[in-house]
Design a protein around this motif. Structure first.
Motif, PDB file in Angstrom:
ATOM      1  N   UNK A  44       0.856  -1.187   0.000  1.00  0.00           N
ATOM      2  CA  UNK A  44       0.000   0.000   0.000  1.00  0.00           C
ATOM      3  C   UNK A  44       0.888   1.232   0.000  1.00  0.00           C
ATOM      4  N   UNK A  45       0.350   2.338  -0.512  1.00  0.00           N
ATOM      5  CA  UNK A  45       1.076   3.600  -0.473  1.00  0.00           C
ATOM      6  C   UNK A  45       2.334   3.632  -1.304  1.00  0.00           C
ATOM      7  N   UNK A  46       2.299   3.051  -2.505  1.00  0.00           N
ATOM      8  CA  UNK A  46       3.465   3.050  -3.394  1.00  0.00           C
ATOM      9  C   UNK A  46       3.450   4.340  -4.214  1.00  0.00           C
ATOM     10  N   UNK A  47       4.609   5.035  -4.268  1.00  0.00           N
ATOM     11  CA  UNK A  47       4.629   6.397  -4.776  1.00  0.00           C
ATOM     12  C   UNK A  47       4.621   6.563  -6.265  1.00  0.00           C
ATOM     13  N   UNK A  48       5.201   5.658  -7.027  1.00  0.00           N
ATOM     14  CA  UNK A  48       5.311   5.868  -8.471  1.00  0.00           C
ATOM     15  C   UNK A  48       4.609   4.748  -9.222  1.00  0.00           C
ATOM     16  N   UNK A  49       5.275   3.619  -9.355  1.00  0.00           N
ATOM     17  CA  UNK A  49       4.682   2.438  -9.963  1.00  0.00           C
ATOM     18  C   UNK A  49       4.887   1.303  -8.987  1.00  0.00           C
ATOM     19  N   UNK A  50       4.648   0.092  -9.411  1.00  0.00           N
ATOM     20  CA  UNK A  50       4.838  -1.039  -8.515  1.00  0.00           C
ATOM     21  C   UNK A  50       6.076  -1.853  -8.862  1.00  0.00           C
ATOM     22  N   UNK A  51       6.411  -1.906 -10.129  1.00  0.00           N
ATOM     23  CA  UNK A  51       7.524  -2.746 -10.575  1.00  0.00           C
ATOM     24  C   UNK A  51       8.372  -1.971 -11.570  1.00  0.00           C
ATOM     25  N   UNK A  52       9.666  -1.920 -11.298  1.00  0.00           N
ATOM     26  CA  UNK A  52      10.650  -1.394 -12.238  1.00  0.00           C
ATOM     27  C   UNK A  52      11.495  -2.583 -12.675  1.00  0.00           C
ATOM     28  N   UNK A  53      11.476  -2.886 -13.962  1.00  0.00           N
ATOM     29  CA  UNK A  53      12.233  -4.047 -14.447  1.00  0.00           C
ATOM     30  C   UNK A  53      13.028  -3.644 -15.675  1.00  0.00           C
ATOM     31  N   UNK A  54      14.256  -3.223 -15.453  1.00  0.00           N
ATOM     32  CA  UNK A  54      15.136  -2.774 -16.526  1.00  0.00           C
ATOM     33  C   UNK A  54      16.524  -3.353 -16.314  1.00  0.00           C
ATOM     34  N   UNK A  55      16.742  -4.623 -16.670  1.00  0.00           N
ATOM     35  CA  UNK A  55      18.078  -5.198 -16.490  1.00  0.00           C
ATOM     36  C   UNK A  55      19.143  -4.403 -17.237  1.00  0.00           C
ATOM     37  N   UNK A  87      17.140 -11.136 -18.970  1.00  0.00           N
ATOM     38  CA  UNK A  87      15.854 -10.759 -18.390  1.00  0.00           C
ATOM     39  C   UNK A  87      15.834 -11.052 -16.894  1.00  0.00           C
ATOM     40  N   UNK A  88      14.972 -10.326 -16.205  1.00  0.00           N
ATOM     41  CA  UNK A  88      14.683 -10.642 -14.810  1.00  0.00           C
ATOM     42  C   UNK A  88      13.257 -11.174 -14.756  1.00  0.00           C
ATOM     43  N   UNK A  89      13.111 -12.424 -14.349  1.00  0.00           N
ATOM     44  CA  UNK A  89      11.802 -13.071 -14.329  1.00  0.00           C
ATOM     45  C   UNK A  89      11.209 -12.980 -12.932  1.00  0.00           C
ATOM     46  N   UNK A  90      10.077 -12.350 -12.849  1.00  0.00           N
ATOM     47  CA  UNK A  90       9.356 -12.217 -11.586  1.00  0.00           C
ATOM     48  C   UNK A  90       8.158 -13.149 -11.633  1.00  0.00           C
ATOM     49  N   UNK A  91       8.175 -14.167 -10.772  1.00  0.00           N
ATOM     50  CA  UNK A  91       7.124 -15.174 -10.771  1.00  0.00           C
ATOM     51  C   UNK A  91       6.125 -14.898  -9.660  1.00  0.00           C
ATOM     52  N   UNK A  92       4.877 -14.859 -10.015  1.00  0.00           N
ATOM     53  CA  UNK A  92       3.799 -14.594  -9.061  1.00  0.00           C
ATOM     54  C   UNK A  92       3.389 -15.905  -8.406  1.00  0.00           C
ATOM     55  N   UNK A  93       3.744 -16.059  -7.135  1.00  0.00           N
ATOM     56  CA  UNK A  93       3.405 -17.274  -6.416  1.00  0.00           C
ATOM     57  C   UNK A  93       2.023 -17.265  -5.815  1.00  0.00           C
ATOM     58  N   UNK A  94       1.276 -16.184  -6.023  1.00  0.00           N
ATOM     59  CA  UNK A  94      -0.072 -16.104  -5.487  1.00  0.00           C
ATOM     60  C   UNK A  94      -0.123 -15.329  -4.183  1.00  0.00           C
ATOM     61  N   UNK A  95      -1.291 -14.779  -3.893  1.00  0.00           N
ATOM     62  CA  UNK A  95      -1.494 -14.053  -2.660  1.00  0.00           C
ATOM     63  C   UNK A  95      -0.923 -12.651  -2.661  1.00  0.00           C
ATOM     64  N   UNK A  96      -0.446 -12.170  -3.803  1.00  0.00           N
ATOM     65  CA  UNK A  96       0.108 -10.823  -3.891  1.00  0.00           C
ATOM     66  C   UNK A  96      -1.012  -9.822  -4.138  1.00  0.00           C
ATOM     67  N   UNK A  97      -1.029  -8.736  -3.386  1.00  0.00           N
ATOM     68  CA  UNK A  97      -2.093  -7.749  -3.544  1.00  0.00           C
ATOM     69  C   UNK A  97      -1.520  -6.343  -3.456  1.00  0.00           C
ATOM     70  N   UNK A  98      -2.152  -5.429  -4.200  1.00  0.00           N
ATOM     71  CA  UNK A  98      -1.846  -4.011  -4.092  1.00  0.00           C
ATOM     72  C   UNK A  98      -0.715  -3.526  -4.964  1.00  0.00           C
ATOM     73  N   UNK A  99      -0.155  -4.395  -5.783  1.00  0.00           N
ATOM     74  CA  UNK A  99       0.918  -3.928  -6.687  1.00  0.00           C
ATOM     75  C   UNK A  99       0.793  -4.642  -8.028  1.00  0.00           C
ATOM     76  N   UNK A 100       0.476  -3.873  -9.077  1.00  0.00           N
ATOM     77  CA  UNK A 100       0.224  -4.486 -10.383  1.00  0.00           C
ATOM     78  C   UNK A 100       0.509  -3.561 -11.558  1.00  0.00           C
ATOM     79  N   UNK A 101       1.334  -2.551 -11.361  1.00  0.00           N
ATOM     80  CA  UNK A 101       1.683  -1.674 -12.482  1.00  0.00           C
ATOM     81  C   UNK A 101       3.183  -1.704 -12.711  1.00  0.00           C
TER      82      UNK A 101
END
Length: 723
Positions: free
Chosen positions: A531-542, A549-563
């Motif tokens: 909660x309360x993330x200031x800009x985006x949720x994910x920065x992925x620029x190897x 590439x940097x692979x981010x795997x969603x294991x489930x139960x993640x909430x509030x960050x999706x941009x």
């Protein structure tokens, strides 16, 4: 080291995390846990929460300011005659005050209890502050604060008032620690007292020889340090099979900048219940200005100590197997609080308080031999002002558990798990690195060497890839000025940060992003709430571009960050929000690119680097060949622009190619059937390929079967646009 990105929304993290090759996986939520940090004998009260006539400064995170080094990033400035009044939070008969005065000045704080001025004042000085380390890249003058303590001579109750008034100098007050100090302990039966050997408890005479004689006489027993102040003029050595014990850290005080300096010991050394306060005013790394420099030997312990005004509390080399360091205070070091400098086995560092360290507060550095099966647990760390709260540089089967870390400053994260070696021979991370139950408050900082920020928790493949299993569980990140989790190769060489899982984290406020991925690798996130993330949720620029590439795997139960921050040419700024992406941008610029083959230095990343003069060339005489670009998320691509270098030396040629697309990188479909395209320097060596309406893809592939000008596929730029 690099630049940054802009943002767009991503399909819910439970599916595929759209970045440079991401997906996230599913685990059960973790149970509630006890509070992190040490059980402390005092209660701290921030000056900015007290009343008074001074001026509040901060909050501020700018390197080199008083507010940025303060607890809570705020403090109260008192001009002469101004005061700050604290409400006592607990039974107390003593106070310790963190403060700063202008460089080169000294003075005092008058102390009032319930309106009555005490006969004793609290001396304040800049003598131990304003440290410069010009040999450390990115460092500026730092270490602005100091600590001073006072026995009040009376027992106070909760609700009583203690006021501090600047008497003759401007004083910035940061925080006050209120404590009920126990009476001085008595001499253990059979102990050898240093005073019996001639030590001066008044602090005037040199007690060095008396301490040495007492240690020699007490072999197998206890050296007793009665209440008083003792001055040592040189370090002790040959310390083994002995206990050094004082009457309590407020009562027995040793004044020296070098207490023990020895390269080896048979061990069984136990040091407890007194203070060692030095006179270190600058950091000189070649000087052993440490409480312990070297080895205490196996089976030793350090407990109940007050360590202050030294370069390093414990700089540990050689055999320190099964050492226990617990229930100590480390204040105002010009460098590390404690550093396990290789070959530590079974060391436990727990329940300590560290404030105002000039480098890493707690560190393990696996130089010469790996630190093994050692841990930092239940420590409270605040205001390291030139590095990390906790840093693990290499080592095998290391644990960092239930620590509370706050207010890191320049060049540091709250916790760093790193393969930065500094020197050789270095032993990289191996086995399982357990990072569990830690709370990070206002941690992370701008790195002036990189010109971009460091996250609250950083995994850094600085000098080599992360091969260990890094298990990050039950983390709480609160009010990070920048990102919560950073994955980086700090040298800029693109070593992989991999084998990482993040389970059960709570992020309550991040100035920029939740995940800052800057190097190839992979991490799985489960049950992470933000909660309360200031800009985006994910920065992925190897980095470097095209390194992977940097692979981010969603294991489930993640909430509030999706941009996702999708413009790798800019850095997200704290609190700027999630800007709408430029609809006219090139979607492939800086994105991860791969190919079926490459010729010499003409690698796939050259086709997405924004430079039309560099180019990818496939393996020669090996058609068909293909180039694949990961856009990071599904995009409604409508047009491709394919380029070759514009110079006339690149003669006109035709390439036969088809366009393929995929949403998951596995199942592919033909978007544009195979066709001949003519590249001609006379028209800029540029070809435009329209895509059908309704095209939606994440992975873009050019499948090339022929080239009339060279026996390989060639592109200097592959660009993709939304219109």
């Amino acid at each position: 080291m690099r630049t940054s990105r802009t943002v767009r929304s991503m399909p819910a993290l439970a599916t595929v995390v759209a970045m440079a090759a991401g997906t996230l996986v599913v685990l059960a939520p973790t149970p509630a846990r006890a509070a992190a940090g040490a059980a402390l004998p005092f209660t701290s009260v921030e000056a900015e929460s007290a009343s008074g006539t001074g001026t509040r400064i901060g909050p501020d995170h700018t390197q080199g300011t008083l507010a940025s080094e303060a607890s809570g990033r705020q403090a109260v400035r008192l001009a002469s005659g101004q005061r700050v009044e604290f409400t006592v939070p607990r039974a107390a008969n003593a106070v310790n005050v963190a403060y700063s005065v202008p460089d080169g000045q000294s003075g005092s704080l008058d102390v009032y209890v319930n309106g009555q001025k005490l006969a004793k004042s609290l001396p304040v000085t800049a003598k131990y502050s304003y440290v410069d380390t010009p040999w450390i890249p990115g460092a500026r003058t730092h270490h602005f604060y100091d600590n001073a303590r006072l026995l009040l001579g009376q027992n106070l109750q909760p609700g009583d008032k203690v006021s501090l008034q600047a008497a003759n100098v401007q004083v910035t007050v940061d925080v006050a620690d209120f404590e009920q100090v126990a009476a001085a302990a008595g001499k253990p039966a059979g102990a050898v007292s240093v005073t019996d050997k001639g030590a001066d408890p008044g602090g005037q005479g040199d007690s060095t020889q008396a301490f040495r004689e007492a240690i020699a006489a007490a072999r197998g027993g206890v050296v007793w340090i009665p209440p008083g102040e003792y001055r040592l003029t040189s370090a002790l050595s040959g310390v083994q099979d002995v206990t050094l014990q004082g009457a309590g850290s407020w009562h027995s005080v040793v004044r020296t900048s070098r207490f023990i300096d020895q390269s080896s010991s048979s061990g069984n050394v136990h040091i407890k219940d007194f203070a060692v306060i030095g006179e270190v005013t600058e950091r000189v790394d070649s000087n052993p200005d440490n409480f312990v420099n070297g080895s205490l030997g196996p089976g030793s312990s350090v407990s109940g100590m007050w360590l202050q005004h030294l370069k390093v509390g414990l700089w540990l080399l050689g055999n320190n197997d099964n050492l226990v360091v617990e229930n100590n205070r480390f204040l105002d070091m010009t460098a590390d609080g404690l550093n396990l400098n290789g070959n530590a086995r079974g060391v436990r560092v727990r329940n300590n308080f560290l404030r105002n360290q000039g480098d890493d507060a707690l560190a393990m550095w696996s130089l010469y031999a790996p630190d093994t099966d050692s841990s930092f647990e239940n420590n409270t760390i605040t205001q390291p002002n030139l590095a990390n709260g906790i840093a693990i540089y290499g080592g095998t089967d290391i644990t960092v558990r239930n620590n509370l870390i706050s207010d890191t400053n320049a060049l540091g994260s709250g916790i760093a798990i790193s393969n930065q070696k500094f020197l050789d021979p270095f032993h990289p991370l191996a086995g399982t690195i357990t990072v569990d139950g830690n709370t990070l408050v206002r941690t992370g900082a701008m790195n002036p060497n990189w010109n971009h920020p460091m996250g609250a928790l950083r995994v850094d493949s600085y000098d080599s890839a992360i091969e260990a299993q890094v298990r990050i569980t039950n983390t709480t990140v609160t009010d990070s000025p920048y990102s919560a989790f950073e994955f980086v190769s700090g040298s800029g060489r693109g070593f992989a940060a991999k084998n990482i899982t993040v389970d059960g984290a709570t992020v309550r406020g991040a100035g920029t992003v939740v995940v800052q991925a800057e190097t190839p690798g992979a991490a799985t996130f489960r049950d992470v709430t933000a909660t309360g993330v200031g800009a985006a949720d994910i920065y992925n620029c190897p980095y470097p571009t095209g390194s992977g590439t940097f692979t981010l795997t969603d294991g489930g139960g993640n909430t509030g960050w999706n941009s996702i921050w999708s413009d790798c040419s800019t850095w997200p700024q704290p609190g700027q929000g999630n800007p709408d992406p430029d609809p006219g941008r090139n979607l492939t610029r800086g994105r991860p690119a791969t190919a079926t083959g490459s010729q010499d230095v003409y690698t796939p990343g050259k086709a997405v680097d924004g430079d039309p003069n560099t180019y990818w060339e496939s393996a020669n005489h090996a058609f068909p060949q293909s180039l694949t670009v990961d856009l990071g998320t599904r995009e409604a691509v409508r047009r491709l622009v394919l380029k070759l270098p514009p110079q006339a030396a690149w003669q006109a040629r035709g390439q036969t190619l088809s366009v393929q697309g995929s949403t998951d990188g596995s199942a592919w479909s033909t978007v544009v059937p195979a066709k001949d395209y003519r590249f001609d320097p006379a028209s800029g060596n540029t070809v435009s390929v329209p895509l059908p309406a309704g095209t939606s893809l994440r992975h873009l592939r050019l499948h090339v079967t022929a080239n009339t000008g060279w026996p390989a596929a060639q592109f200097s730029e592959v660009e993709a646009y939304l219109s």
